[in-house]
Design an enzyme around this catalytic site. Sequence first.
Site, PDB file in Angstrom:
ATOM      1  N   LYS A 189      41.467  66.208 -44.239  1.00  0.00           N
ATOM      2  CA  LYS A 189      42.794  66.136 -44.838  1.00  0.00           C
ATOM      3  C   LYS A 189      43.457  64.717 -43.810  1.00  0.00           C
ATOM      4  O   LYS A 189      44.019  64.945 -42.839  1.00  0.00           O
ATOM      5  CB  LYS A 189      43.492  67.213 -44.703  1.00  0.00           C
ATOM      6  CG  LYS A 189      44.843  67.033 -45.571  1.00  0.00           C
ATOM      7  CD  LYS A 189      45.948  68.093 -45.418  1.00  0.00           C
ATOM      8  CE  LYS A 189      47.036  67.652 -44.259  1.00  0.00           C
ATOM      9  NZ  LYS A 189      47.811  66.606 -44.656  1.00  0.00           N
ATOM     10  N   GLU A 265      45.065  67.735 -30.217  1.00  0.00           N
ATOM     11  CA  GLU A 265      45.529  66.883 -29.394  1.00  0.00           C
ATOM     12  C   GLU A 265      46.874  66.487 -30.045  1.00  0.00           C
ATOM     13  O   GLU A 265      46.915  66.148 -31.208  1.00  0.00           O
ATOM     14  CB  GLU A 265      44.684  65.560 -29.488  1.00  0.00           C
ATOM     15  CG  GLU A 265      45.112  64.435 -28.419  1.00  0.00           C
ATOM     16  CD  GLU A 265      45.856  63.186 -29.013  1.00  0.00           C
ATOM     17  OE1 GLU A 265      47.044  63.502 -28.916  1.00  0.00           O
ATOM     18  OE2 GLU A 265      45.224  62.401 -29.725  1.00  0.00           O
ATOM     19  N   CYS A 299      51.107  58.647 -29.427  1.00  0.00           N
ATOM     20  CA  CYS A 299      51.418  60.012 -28.587  1.00  0.00           C
ATOM     21  C   CYS A 299      51.424  59.494 -27.148  1.00  0.00           C
ATOM     22  O   CYS A 299      52.013  60.480 -26.619  1.00  0.00           O
ATOM     23  CB  CYS A 299      50.454  60.964 -29.166  1.00  0.00           C
ATOM     24  SG  CYS A 299      48.423  60.357 -29.113  1.00  0.00           S
ATOM     25  N   GLU A 396      59.436  64.015 -27.607  1.00  0.00           N
ATOM     26  CA  GLU A 396      58.628  62.826 -28.248  1.00  0.00           C
ATOM     27  C   GLU A 396      59.718  62.111 -29.375  1.00  0.00           C
ATOM     28  O   GLU A 396      59.928  62.743 -30.136  1.00  0.00           O
ATOM     29  CB  GLU A 396      57.543  63.229 -28.735  1.00  0.00           C
ATOM     30  CG  GLU A 396      56.665  62.072 -29.146  1.00  0.00           C
ATOM     31  CD  GLU A 396      55.133  62.694 -29.452  1.00  0.00           C
ATOM     32  OE1 GLU A 396      54.429  61.981 -28.947  1.00  0.00           O
ATOM     33  OE2 GLU A 396      55.008  63.469 -30.331  1.00  0.00           O
TER      34      GLU A 396
END
Length: 494
Positions: A189, A265, A299, A396
Amino acid sequence: MAVDQPGDPKTERNSVPLQIENRLFINGKFCESSDGKTFDIRSPATHDLVATVFEASVDDTNAAVAAAKAAQPGWAALSPGQRGAPMKKLAALIRESHDELASLEALSMGRPVRTYFESGMAAERFEYFAAAGYDIKGSSSLNTPGFTNITLKQPFGVVAVIIPWNVPLVFLSGKVAPALAAGNTVVLKSSEKAPLTSTKVATLIEKAGFPPGVVNVLSGHGPISGACLSSHMDVRALSFTGSGKTGRLIQAAAAKSNLKNVILELGGKSPAIIFDDADLEYAAECTQASIQFNSGQICMANSRVYVQRSIADKFIARFKEKFSSVKKGNPLDPTTNHGPVADKTQFEIVHRYIENGKEYKLPLLGGVAHEEKDGLFIDPTIFTDIPEDAKIMKEEIFGPVVVINTFETEDEVMAKANNTEYGLYASVFTNDISRALRCAKQLEAGTVGINTTSPTTAADLPFGGWKSSGVGHEGLHESLDNFLETKTVLFRMG
């Protein structure tokens, strides 16, 4: 159907004829969604409609899993060389499609074609894992009297792969290739923000000659197809890269269903530490490139920089000079190296964090988010001397925004760097090897760079997060094991 991209200035400028595939790929065939639902992809650089993509329903997701389940025994029964043959063909097709893949990312999520490298990395991974199946071996033991015992390494069965929007082909190849090499079948996906390179790769999978059902590619939203895969009883392993919020939902759904094996992750808030004996010019170049690459939508980008106070003014001046010299513009223009953020949602998220930083201090550079007819651009932004407990320091951002704070001692900066729930990447710039090793040992991160920073990694070493940055590791060696079960077989002799 495949939709021709109109001949407008965007495509003509890059001279790449685009035929955009907008359908789902299930059991070796392209199809529209079962309920006919679609979603639009708009260019973050121009706001123009790029494509209308069919959205996978729960029924479509179930059909993809059923196709993968039916195809898996036959795929696993092939030799590693036989499984590797279509993987090698796919690698070659990906290389040939570099320009088109780069243009699709530029159109859909604003990635500058100038910096696009993912096709080469993806091809290398499929080439490597095309032969890696021969490395899958069990072990034997004669340590139990009267027995000769062995272990077998066997595939899980159906593997779900859910990838993010920032560098889709990096994650597609890093998860799909080892899963296939291990004898699993896959339901992928893609992100609803950037599905177009995945659907393009689906056309290449068809050309490469994979048996029907071995690889299935869905476009859609997390709460529908993603949630279905996470809780599906026939999915035995799932690999996800994305936000911590979504990762927690996936892990909970996996636990509530069949306790499928989950590899995560997740996000990062990576610190870079600059000591007074470092090469300031090089450190400034590396750290600004880390937070500027892909408009900060990485990231492991070093969004927190700690510089020793005695050299702070010199370092910040160099960092600011380099960070401010980006060329913002149309991501299809080969001279552009700073594109827009992926979409309106991401634009608003980054803007909110910039406003949070301004509550403490005005930015040294940037701080402007342009929602103009020219696109969703955010200027490279530098904050300095922000409190360690500020939201902009703790969460973040996923944009071209960096905070540069100062420190006096090694102990002080180690405490500051580790004062986060994230632990994906950290870096240290120093010419003192003893200090470098001390810091590497103390930093709570899955990867530590010494005199280098993200996105630098080592392909043959594990990559993964500590703390809330993930569960498990990926890499050329580790990823095969992620998709293999271990079985002990006991032979009683005589």
